[in-house]
Scaffold this motif. Structure first.
Motif, PDB file in Angstrom:
ATOM      1  N   SER A  10      27.945  56.167 114.313  1.00  0.00           N
ATOM      2  CA  SER A  10      28.454  56.817 112.590  1.00  0.00           C
ATOM      3  C   SER A  10      28.968  57.955 112.282  1.00  0.00           C
ATOM      4  CB  SER A  10      27.012  55.690 112.485  1.00  0.00           C
ATOM      5  OG  SER A  10      25.928  56.466 112.178  1.00  0.00           O
ATOM      6  N   LEU A  14      19.034  48.189 117.597  1.00  0.00           N
ATOM      7  CA  LEU A  14      20.558  48.955 116.644  1.00  0.00           C
ATOM      8  C   LEU A  14      20.615  48.584 115.390  1.00  0.00           C
ATOM      9  CD1 LEU A  14      23.295  49.007 120.015  1.00  0.00           C
ATOM     10  CD2 LEU A  14      21.893  50.761 118.826  1.00  0.00           C
ATOM     11  N   GLU A  15      20.910  49.795 114.504  1.00  0.00           N
ATOM     12  CA  GLU A  15      20.883  49.586 113.204  1.00  0.00           C
ATOM     13  C   GLU A  15      22.069  50.238 112.363  1.00  0.00           C
ATOM     14  OE1 GLU A  15      19.046  47.358 111.335  1.00  0.00           O
ATOM     15  OE2 GLU A  15      17.491  47.091 112.262  1.00  0.00           O
ATOM     16  N   ALA A  16      22.954  49.125 111.770  1.00  0.00           N
ATOM     17  CA  ALA A  16      24.151  49.660 111.243  1.00  0.00           C
ATOM     18  C   ALA A  16      24.196  50.477 109.685  1.00  0.00           C
ATOM     19  CB  ALA A  16      25.076  48.219 110.367  1.00  0.00           C
ATOM     20  N   MET A  33      29.531  47.517 110.069  1.00  0.00           N
ATOM     21  CA  MET A  33      29.042  46.892 111.180  1.00  0.00           C
ATOM     22  C   MET A  33      27.908  45.351 110.385  1.00  0.00           C
ATOM     23  SD  MET A  33      30.724  46.765 114.423  1.00  0.00           S
ATOM     24  CE  MET A  33      28.766  45.768 115.006  1.00  0.00           C
ATOM     25  N   GLU A  34      26.778  46.308 109.317  1.00  0.00           N
ATOM     26  CA  GLU A  34      26.132  45.665 109.415  1.00  0.00           C
ATOM     27  C   GLU A  34      26.388  43.603 108.930  1.00  0.00           C
ATOM     28  OE1 GLU A  34      23.786  47.293 106.526  1.00  0.00           O
ATOM     29  OE2 GLU A  34      22.840  46.023 107.099  1.00  0.00           O
ATOM     30  N   PRO A  51      25.585  55.294 120.597  1.00  0.00           N
ATOM     31  CA  PRO A  51      25.633  54.423 119.197  1.00  0.00           C
ATOM     32  C   PRO A  51      26.428  55.755 118.608  1.00  0.00           C
ATOM     33  CG  PRO A  51      23.112  54.462 119.832  1.00  0.00           C
ATOM     34  CD  PRO A  51      23.803  55.140 120.632  1.00  0.00           C
ATOM     35  N   ILE A 106      26.514  43.058 113.409  1.00  0.00           N
ATOM     36  CA  ILE A 106      25.951  43.894 114.536  1.00  0.00           C
ATOM     37  C   ILE A 106      24.951  42.917 115.377  1.00  0.00           C
ATOM     38  CG2 ILE A 106      23.769  44.481 112.889  1.00  0.00           C
ATOM     39  CD1 ILE A 106      24.273  47.236 114.539  1.00  0.00           C
ATOM     40  N   ARG A 128      24.541  43.083 119.166  1.00  0.00           N
ATOM     41  CA  ARG A 128      22.970  43.580 119.681  1.00  0.00           C
ATOM     42  C   ARG A 128      23.107  41.632 121.018  1.00  0.00           C
ATOM     43  NH1 ARG A 128      20.079  42.775 114.874  1.00  0.00           N
ATOM     44  NH2 ARG A 128      20.150  44.699 113.343  1.00  0.00           N
ATOM     45  N   ASP A 183      29.892  51.268 118.058  1.00  0.00           N
ATOM     46  CA  ASP A 183      30.250  51.663 116.384  1.00  0.00           C
ATOM     47  C   ASP A 183      28.566  50.570 115.623  1.00  0.00           C
ATOM     48  OD1 ASP A 183      30.977  52.251 113.888  1.00  0.00           O
ATOM     49  OD2 ASP A 183      32.887  51.513 114.366  1.00  0.00           O
ATOM     50  N   VAL A 184      28.206  51.964 115.436  1.00  0.00           N
ATOM     51  CA  VAL A 184      27.168  51.435 114.502  1.00  0.00           C
ATOM     52  C   VAL A 184      26.981  51.390 112.583  1.00  0.00           C
ATOM     53  CG1 VAL A 184      25.250  50.590 116.195  1.00  0.00           C
ATOM     54  CG2 VAL A 184      25.551  52.955 115.323  1.00  0.00           C
ATOM     55  N   SER A 185      28.281  52.069 112.202  1.00  0.00           N
ATOM     56  CA  SER A 185      28.149  52.334 111.362  1.00  0.00           C
ATOM     57  C   SER A 185      28.413  51.154 110.340  1.00  0.00           C
ATOM     58  CB  SER A 185      29.565  53.322 110.968  1.00  0.00           C
ATOM     59  OG  SER A 185      31.360  51.798 111.148  1.00  0.00           O
TER      60      SER A 185
END
Lengths: 384, 527
Positions: free
Chosen positions: B390, B420-422, B348-349, B388, B353, B357, B343-345
């Motif tokens: 979102s 990986l970015e949210a 997760m910011e 990943p 995240i 990681r 989940d990188v929605s």
């Protein structure tokens, strides 16, 4: 705590009051009885004797005689060193006593009791060994174990399944090996090395000087081949007792361990057989006094009939052989009153050189250093 | 995973009356770090607590992990440890000095259980001598398949591995490094038959039963005798397991309750009371009756007809053991193929995240740490896919740890993880469908496949769980049977995650209270 009825209501208060009253009375009695001061005495002893010294009856007897004896265990090879203010040391072998005397410039030693080294095996295993000519049943019903014939078996890397007969051992592919304690720290295993070295040295007690490489190699192998060394001196005996013939078919122990178990429990199973190695060696328990009080402890252990009686109750043999004889007769134990085929341990230097060479082999193999006997508490947990 | 067992009511009553004279009778607590194997003793321990006034608190950990902590003296405020065996501990230099006293409480050898019919075909009926070499032969010639736990995570797999290597080496004495080298080909052949792995012996048994129920059984499993007997006794198996006790011997667990060094007097006394009760004839008989382990005290006995133990000598060198286990995970076992659905929605910011990681990146380096850590790292031959998601499933990236280039593949994987970015919504089940499609497209080889699924919130976009179920029904059976190991994180929907795990034969792991990296490490035992 749902579901549990309150076990005590008002009654608990009553018990408390009662206990307090009893305590007051006990303190009052103590005041009268124990006005005589006891002298504290501290001993450094081989781990095999801790149970004896800590036996309440032994403690009480010493107290009656005016001594409060405490002991701490130490690996046999270090017993005479770093005595740290102890009043006496008590190793399980004469040669170690001599070393302790030398290190501490003492000429006295007491030899209050002793015990021969024996082997314990399970019936089917012993039957197979009998078929192989290693175990022999004597006329008096006791068993002998031919150490030379055993060495021949190990030389050929004989497995249990190779032995004649259709016994429990027939499917066991492990090498025929005697399980011992850790020779790097324990007196019991050192006694095994004494017997092996005598035979491998052409039936001569090992002389001081460099150890013959062949002798050292053969003996080292017989220890290393056992695999992971035990975690305490009690562990091999306890595993033999609890896990049966397939786990530990044959174990090298003090005769006193056997007698003590049969007399005080937990008992060994009915099909356990005691075998007297030929030759065997006596573990002579010595007391080397370092102070006047230590000297008294040594003297009393040797001369006081009650303490000698208690030593016999722990399976040790005392000067008055009748004590031990009566005990084993009472319990119907298949032990020998006379043990004849006995070798003497070599001098401290000679045995120490051998044990050091065994230690070096362990180290070279990548095994971790031995467990100091004094590390932690006991390895066997409250099961004697 | 903590369970506190109620202390004796007696102790409470006495403490309430605050009387110092009798304080020693109760109010003591033993904090124990334990292997999951002893969890089945919890009901019995409650009774023991009531009798002795000793409260027992059990926390669970993997065997090698836990024992390594003990050897390093890193046991926090635990008073005792209780694993199936201390053998691994005692290979360490610090092993014995970390321990005050250890008391074996019961024993159970690690043996092979084979479905009755299959055992009969193989001629493995009671009374026949079957050796580990015979089992290896059955794998090669009769396509025998079995499950076994991961030796890096669980004591039964660890014991089995050492035992099998020793038996195949057949030297009659303790295993040495050169023996392992010699029997490697036979070992590799033996482990070709291992179709199922697991992080614990209990889960392995559950999974075995599940596979039978779903009509895709393996022939047998290597597990504690006690687990096999319990499974037979439970009545859930239509066809019982025949227990094969290899004639050349086994490695036995002796469950030592181990008091750590320098205990206080209260702790020592509590330990002694606990051990005293555990070794009493009555408790020993209960242990035998309830858990099918062999008692160690006389007077108690197991009702099952089991042969005497034949114990294989255990190696004396840590190096021999460590290298064998490393060789097993890196070369001998079937490699793993895993899809990490992550989940990188937007939710997760930030810390989440970052946590994800770093936790995943920790698995990409052979950090030279403990053996447990080494086995948890991604291994040579392994295939790892990151998926990943979102608002919709992202681009999957697959990393194959080819021998020779595994290190650079792991570095690439780490790089990808770091990037990986949210952002966006949570279309989790669409991503899971995608994961199964990827597995369907993968070659049908000997890899052991699984999916790890991690989300921190409600699925708010795309397919529902029911739609996923329907989609799986339309897939080839061997693909649809891939287990999903779900990780609870943030505001995960616990019920759905449990349902998903149950539906696919996976397991739920909780990353909310436990460290996320630790969770990913634990899951490695199941891959």
């Amino acid at each position: 705590m749902p579901g549990l009825p309150p076990p005590f209501g008002r009654r608990s208060t009553w018990i408390v009051v009662g206990a307090a009253a009893v305590a007051v009375v006990l303190v009052a009695i103590g005041f009268v009885v124990f006005t005589r001061e006891t002298t504290p005495v501290e001993g450094v002893v081989g781990s095999e004797k801790v149970a004896f010294f800590e036996d309440e009856r032994v403690q009480d007897r010493f107290e009656d005689l005016g001594y409060a004896v405490t002991v701490r265990p130490r690996g046999s090879r270090l017993l005479g060193e770093r005595t740290d203010g102890a009043d006496f040391v008590s190793p399980g072998s004469r040669h170690l006593a001599e070393r302790a005397q030398e290190l501490n410039s003492v000429s006295t030693e007491y030899l209050p009791f002793s015990t021969p080294m024996v082997l314990l095996g399970y019936e089917p295993v012993v039957d197979a060994l009998e078929g192989a000519g290693v175990a022999v049943r004597e006329e008096d019903g006791t068993w002998s174990f031919d150490m030379s014939a055993y060495l021949d078996l190990t030389e050929e890397r004989t497995r249990w399944r190779d032995l004649p007969g259709d016994s429990v051992s027939s499917s066991n592919r492990n090498e025929v090996l005697v399980r011992t304690t850790d020779p790097r720290t324990s007196n019991s295993a050192a006694m095994h090395a004494v017997v092996l070295s005598y035979l491998l040295n052409g039936e001569e007690v090992l002389a001081p000087g460099p150890v013959d490489e062949g002798v050292s190699e053969t003996i080292s192998r017989l220890f290393l081949a056992q695999g992971q060394p035990p975690e305490s001196s009690q562990q091999p005996f306890e595993q033999f007792r609890d896990l049966g013939a397939g786990h530990t078919p044959l174990v090298w122990v003090y005769e006193s361990q056997y007698v003590q178990a049969m007399v005080n429990g937990p008992e060994l199973s009915d099909d356990v057989v005691v075998l007297y190695p030929g030759p065997t060696v006596f573990s002579e328990h010595a007391v080397v006094p370092l102070t006047g009080a230590g000297n008294e402890v040594g003297r009393l252990l040797t001369e006081d009939p009650e303490l000698q009686e208690l030593a016999a109750a722990h399976g040790f043999r005392t000067d008055d052989t009748a004590r031990f004889g009566t005990l084993v007769e009472e319990y119907g134990l298949p032990v020998r009153t006379q043990v004849t085929d006995v070798v003497h341990p070599p001098t401290y230097e000679a045995l120490e050189a051998l044990l050091t060479s065994i230690e070096d082999t362990y180290e070279a193999s990548g095994a971790r250093p031995p467990v100091p006997e004094e590390a932690g508490g006991r390895g066997g947990g409250g099961r004697g | 995973m903590r369970r506190a067992l109620p202390a004796a009511a007696l102790a409470v009553a006495l403490t309430a009356s605050s009387c110092s004279l009798v304080e020693g009778l109760g109010g003591d607590t033993l904090r124990i770090l334990a292997g999951s194997e002893v969890a089945d003793l919890e009901p019995l321990l409650e009774e023991v607590s009531e009798r002795t006034g000793v409260e027992v608190e059990l926390d669970y950990s993997g065997t090698l992990d836990g024992l390594t902590r003990v050897a390093a003296g890193d046991t926090g405020d635990y008073d005792a440890v209780w694993f199936a065996s201390n053998r691994y501990l005692h290979l360490h230099e610090g092993g014995r000095t970390a321990v005050h006293t250890e008391t074996p409480v019961m024993v159970s050898p690690v043996v092979l259980g084979v479905a009755e019919g299959r055992a009969e075909t193989l001629g493995w009926t009671s009374g026949t001598d079957v050796t580990w070499a015979d089992v290896a032969e059955a794998v090669a010639d009769e396509e025998l398949t079995y499950g076994m736990t991961n030796p890096g995570a669980s004591n039964s797999g660890f014991s089995a591995l050492i035992g099998i290597a020793s038996a195949l080496a057949d030297t009659g004495v303790a295993l040495r490094g050169e023996d392992v080298e010699r029997v490697r080909p036979e070992l590799a052949e033996f482990f070709e038959g291992q179709e199922v792995t697991a992080g614990s012996s209990g889960w392995l048994a559950q999974d075995f039963e599940r596979r039978v129920r779903e009509g895709r059984p393996v022939d047998g499993m290597i597990n504690y005798e006690s687990v096999l007997l319990s499974l037979n006794d439970s009545g859930v198996m239509e066809e019982p397991l025949t227990l094969v006790h290899p004639a050349d011997g086994t490695v036995t667990a002796d469950y030592p309750l181990t008091l750590l060094a320098n205990p206080s007097e209260e702790t020592l006394s509590a330990y002694e009371r606990l051990v005293g009760d555990l070794l009493s004839e009555e408790t020993q008989q209960r242990i035998a009756d309830d858990t099918w382990r062999r008692p160690v005290a006389q007077g108690a006995s197991l009702t099952a007809d089991v042969p005497p133990l034949v114990e294989l000598p255990f190696p004396a060198q840590l190096e021999v053991v460590d290298e064998l286990v490393a060789d097993y995970v890196g070369a001998l076992r079937r490699p793993a193929r895993t899809v990490y659905v992550l989940d990188v929605s937007a939710s997760m910011e930030g810390d989440r995240i970052e946590d994800l990681r770093s936790s995943l990146e920790a698995l990409t380096g052979a950090d030279g740490g403990s053996l447990a850590h080494r086995t948890q790292a991604f291994q040579e031959r392994e295939e790892v896919t990151l998926l990943p998601f979102s608002t919709e499933p992202g681009e999957p990236s697959t990393f194959v740890m080819e021998p020779g280039t595994a290190e650079s593949a792991a570095a690439d994987l780490a790089e990808e993880v770091r990037s990986l970015e949210a952002d966006g919504d949570t279309a989790a089940y669409d991503a899971l469908r995608e994961a199964y499609e990827l597995l369907d497209a993968a070659p049908r080889d000997d890899h052991l496949t699984s999916v790890v699924f991690m989300t921190d919130g409600e699925v708010n976009r795309g397919s529902t769980l029911d739609e996923l179920r329907t989609a799986l029904d339309g897939m080839p059976r061997e693909v649809a049977a891939t287990p999903v190991f779900t990780v609870l994180f943030g505001e995960s929907n616990e019920t759905e995650m449990a349902e998903l795990a149950e539906m696919t034969g996976g397991r739920v792991f909780d990353g909310r209270e436990q460290d996320l990296e630790q969770v990913f490490r634990e899951i490695r035992g199941y891959q």
